[in-house]
Design an enzyme around this catalytic site. Structure first.
Site, short mmCIF file in Angstrom:
data_model
loop_
_atom_site.label_atom_id
_atom_site.label_comp_id
_atom_site.label_asym_id
_atom_site.label_seq_id
_atom_site.Cartn_x
_atom_site.Cartn_y
_atom_site.Cartn_z
N CYS A 119 1.18 -1.18 -0.25
CA CYS A 119 -0.23 0.61 0.03
C CYS A 119 1.05 1.28 0.11
CB CYS A 119 -0.88 -0.07 1.51
SG CYS A 119 -1.77 -1.17 1.06
N HIS A 262 -3.35 7.03 2.30
CA HIS A 262 -3.64 6.03 2.27
C HIS A 262 -4.86 5.37 2.40
CE1 HIS A 262 -3.70 1.71 0.91
NE2 HIS A 262 -3.40 1.30 2.32
N ASN A 292 -10.00 0.14 0.28
CA ASN A 292 -8.64 -0.15 0.09
C ASN A 292 -7.93 -0.84 -1.13
OD1 ASN A 292 -6.03 -0.25 0.42
ND2 ASN A 292 -5.46 -1.45 2.63
N1 COA Z 1 -18.32 -8.11 10.09
C1 COA Z 1 -18.70 -7.98 11.51
N2 COA Z 1 -18.19 -8.40 12.41
C2 COA Z 1 -16.87 -8.67 12.90
C3 COA Z 1 -16.21 -8.44 11.03
C4 COA Z 1 -16.96 -7.79 9.96
N3 COA Z 1 -16.87 -7.48 8.94
N4 COA Z 1 -14.85 -7.95 11.63
C5 COA Z 1 -14.63 -8.93 12.56
N5 COA Z 1 -15.88 -9.12 13.41
C6 COA Z 1 -16.03 -8.56 14.58
C7 COA Z 1 -14.41 -9.56 14.99
O1 COA Z 1 -15.20 -11.13 15.06
C8 COA Z 1 -15.14 -9.18 16.84
O2 COA Z 1 -16.12 -10.02 16.96
P1 COA Z 1 -16.13 -10.12 18.97
O3 COA Z 1 -15.78 -9.90 19.78
O4 COA Z 1 -16.81 -11.29 19.26
O5 COA Z 1 -14.51 -11.42 18.79
C9 COA Z 1 -15.36 -8.09 16.71
O6 COA Z 1 -16.47 -7.66 15.25
C10 COA Z 1 -14.51 -6.76 16.52
O7 COA Z 1 -12.73 -6.87 16.10
P2 COA Z 1 -11.84 -6.65 15.84
O8 COA Z 1 -11.31 -7.17 14.78
O9 COA Z 1 -10.94 -6.09 17.83
O10 COA Z 1 -12.66 -5.09 15.07
P3 COA Z 1 -11.55 -3.68 14.72
O11 COA Z 1 -12.57 -2.48 15.27
O12 COA Z 1 -10.08 -3.16 15.56
O13 COA Z 1 -11.92 -3.94 13.31
C11 COA Z 1 -11.01 -3.75 10.97
C12 COA Z 1 -11.11 -4.51 12.45
C13 COA Z 1 -9.59 -4.96 10.32
C14 COA Z 1 -11.70 -2.71 10.30
C15 COA Z 1 -9.31 -2.79 12.35
O14 COA Z 1 -8.73 -3.49 13.03
C16 COA Z 1 -8.68 -2.25 11.08
O15 COA Z 1 -9.08 -1.18 10.39
N6 COA Z 1 -7.07 -2.68 10.94
C17 COA Z 1 -6.88 -2.14 9.76
C18 COA Z 1 -6.25 -2.37 8.82
C19 COA Z 1 -6.08 -1.94 7.30
O16 COA Z 1 -6.36 -1.19 7.28
N7 COA Z 1 -5.33 -3.16 6.52
C20 COA Z 1 -4.94 -2.44 5.47
C21 COA Z 1 -3.59 -1.25 6.00
S1 COA Z 1 -2.84 -1.24 4.60
#
Ligand code: COA
Length: 339
Positions: A119, A262, A292
Site C-alpha cells: 500500500c 492512503h 482499500n
Molecule cells: N463483520 C462483523 N463482525 C466482524 C467483522 C465483520 N466484517 N470483522 C470482525 N468482526 C467481529 C470480530 O469477530 C470481533 O468479534 P468478537 O468481539 O465477538 O470477537 C469484533 O467484530 C471486533 O473485532 P476487531 O478485530 O476487534 O475489530 P476492530 O474494531 O479492530 O476492526 C478492522 C477491525 C479490520 C476494521 C480494524 O482493525 C482495521 O481497520 N485495521 C486496519 C486494517 C488495515 O487497514 N489493513 C490494511 C492496511 S494497508
C-alpha cells in the site's frame, strides 16, 4: 542532459488519471457470503462498497486506462515518455506487468518496470521517479499505482475481506527547473521485523521432483492480517512521519491545502487529521466507494479531486502511504496540473 549533484532540478506533477472496474460489490452483498453487515463495516471502516475486476477486465487494462488519462491531461505524446513505473503487488504476470502497459500505451521509448511496496507502493514509486527526474537522466515519467487485492483476499475471512477493492491511478511527472520544483520533500521507512501482521505469503508447499530432490510449488496463500496490529501501526507511525516531514521543511499543518492519506480506514484518516487539527474539509476521502485499493488509493483520490476541481494548481498536499512490509512514507508536494 544529466545534471551534477549541486545542480539538481525539480519535479512537476502535470497530469493525473484513474480507472475502476465496472463491478460494484456492496456491503449488503458481502453479507451474503460472510457473516457481516453494512452497519458493522461502515462504522468500523467507513467503507460502503468496493469495485472488483471481472472477467472482461484486467489489472493491466486498468493500469493502461489510468496511465492514458494522466498522459492526456499532461498533453504528452506516448513516444516522449522515458519511464513507466507500475507500483503493484498484484501483477498479472509475476515477471512484471509494466512492459505490457508500456506496449499497450504505445510508449515505445520508455523503459518500464514494476515496483512492489504494497500500500506504500505509489508513494515509493513517486519518490523513485523523482530521483531520475531531478538528475535530468529522464524527462517524463508515468507513475501508476494499481492493485487487484480481490484476487488474493480470503473471501471467507470477514476480518479482512470487507476492506479491499480494485483500482488504478496514475500521475504524469516531468523534470523541471529547481525553482519550479513541486516535490518539496519525502520520508520513507521500512520495518520487516513487524511485517508478520500483514502478509500475502507463498504457499510453502514442497513437492518431490526426482532422486529425493524437492521443489517448491508456485502460488500464494490468501492475505493474512492482524487488523488490530495494523491499525495501531498506522495511527502511530503515520502522524510521526508526517510530523517529521513538516518539521524538516518548516511547514505548519495550517498551511496545508489537503491531507491525502492512503485510504485504508476512515477511522485512521480521522485520527491522523485530529493529531494535526486538520479540519474534515481538507481531508480527502473516497474509501466509502472503493475501499482499500492498495497502491491505487492515493493517485485515485488525487485524480478524483483534481477532476472535480477541489485540488487546484499550486495547492499544497501532505500525503502518506502505509501498509504491508511493514512500509510507510510521506511526501509533501504541490499539484501543478497541465500548463
Ligand atoms: N463483520 C462483523 N463482525 C466482524 C467483522 C465483520 N466484517 N470483522 C470482525 N468482526 C467481529 C470480530 O469477530 C470481533 O468479534 P468478537 O468481539 O465477538 O470477537 C469484533 O467484530 C471486533 O473485532 P476487531 O478485530 O476487534 O475489530 P476492530 O474494531 O479492530 O476492526 C478492522 C477491525 C479490520 C476494521 C480494524 O482493525 C482495521 O481497520 N485495521 C486496519 C486494517 C488495515 O487497514 N489493513 C490494511 C492496511 S494497508
Amino acid at each position: 542532459m544529466v545534471r551534477s549533484p549541486e545542480n539538481l532540478g525539480g519535479v512537476a506533477l502535470l497530469g493525473s488519471g484513474s480507472a475502476l472496474p465496472s463491478q460494484t460489490l456492496t456491503n449488503d452483498q458481502l453479507g451474503q457470503r460472510v457473516d457481516t453487515n453494512d452497519s458493522w463495516i461502515r462504522s468500523r471502516t467507513g467503507i460502503a462498497g468496493r469495485r472488483v475486476i471481472g472477467s472482461e477486465e484486467s489489472l493491466t487494462e486498468l493500469s493502461c486506462r489510468a496511465g492514458r488519462s494522466a498522459m492526456e491531461m499532461a498533453q504528452w505524446d506516448p513516444d516522449s515518455i522515458d519511464l513507466i513505473l507500475l507500483a503493484t503487488s498484484t501483477p498479472d504476470d509475476l515477471f512484471g506487468s509494466a512492459p505490457k502497459v508500456q506496449a499497450q500505451l504505445g510508449a515505445k521509448n520508455a523503459v518500464a518496470f514494476d515496483l512492489t511496496a504494497a500500500c506504500s507502493g505509489f508513494l515509493f514509486a513517486l519518490v523513485t521517479a523523482s530521483q531520475f527526474l531531478r538528475t535530468g537522466a529522464m524527462q517524463k515519467v508515468l507513475v501508476i499505482g494499481a492493485d487487484q487485492l480481490t484476487r488474493w483476499v480470503d473471501w471467507d475471512d470477514r476480518r479482512s475481506c470487507v476492506l479491499f477493492g480494485d483500482g488504478a491511478g496514475a500521475v504524469a511527472l516531468e523534470s523541471t527547473s529547481s525553482e519550479d520544483d513541486c516535490l518539496i520533500g519525502f520520508q520513507l521507512k521500512s520495518d520487516g521485523s513487524r511485517g508478520d501482521c500483514l502478509n500475502l505469503p507463498h504457499l510453502n508447499q514442497f513437492l518431490p521432483l526426482v532422486d529425493g530432490i524437492s521443489h517448491e510449488a508456485g502460488g500464494f496463500s490468501p492475505i493474512q492480517m492482524n487488523g488490530q496490529e495494523v491499525y495501531k501501526f498506522a495511527v502511530r507511525e503515520v502522524p510521526e512521519i508526517l510530523e517529521k516531514l513538516l518539521k524538516v521543511h518548516e511547514v505548519l499543518p495550517d498551511s496545508l491545502d489537503w491531507l491525502l492519506l492512503h485510504q485504508a480506514n476512515q477511522r485512521i484518516l480521522d485520527s491522523v487529521a485530529e493529531r494535526f487539527s486538520i479540519p474534515n474539509e481538507k481531508v480527502l476521502s473516497n474509501l466509502a466507494n472503493y475501499g482499500n485499493t492498495s497502491a491505487a488509493t492515493i493517485p485515485l483520490m488525487l485524480d478524483e479531486a483534481v477532476k472535480d476541481g477541489r485540488i487546484k494548481s499550486g495547492d499544497l498536499i501532505a500525503s502518506s502511504g502505509f501498509g504491508a512490509g511493514l512500509s510507510w512514507g510521506a511526501a509533501l508536494f504541490k499539484w501543478r496540473g497541465p500548463v
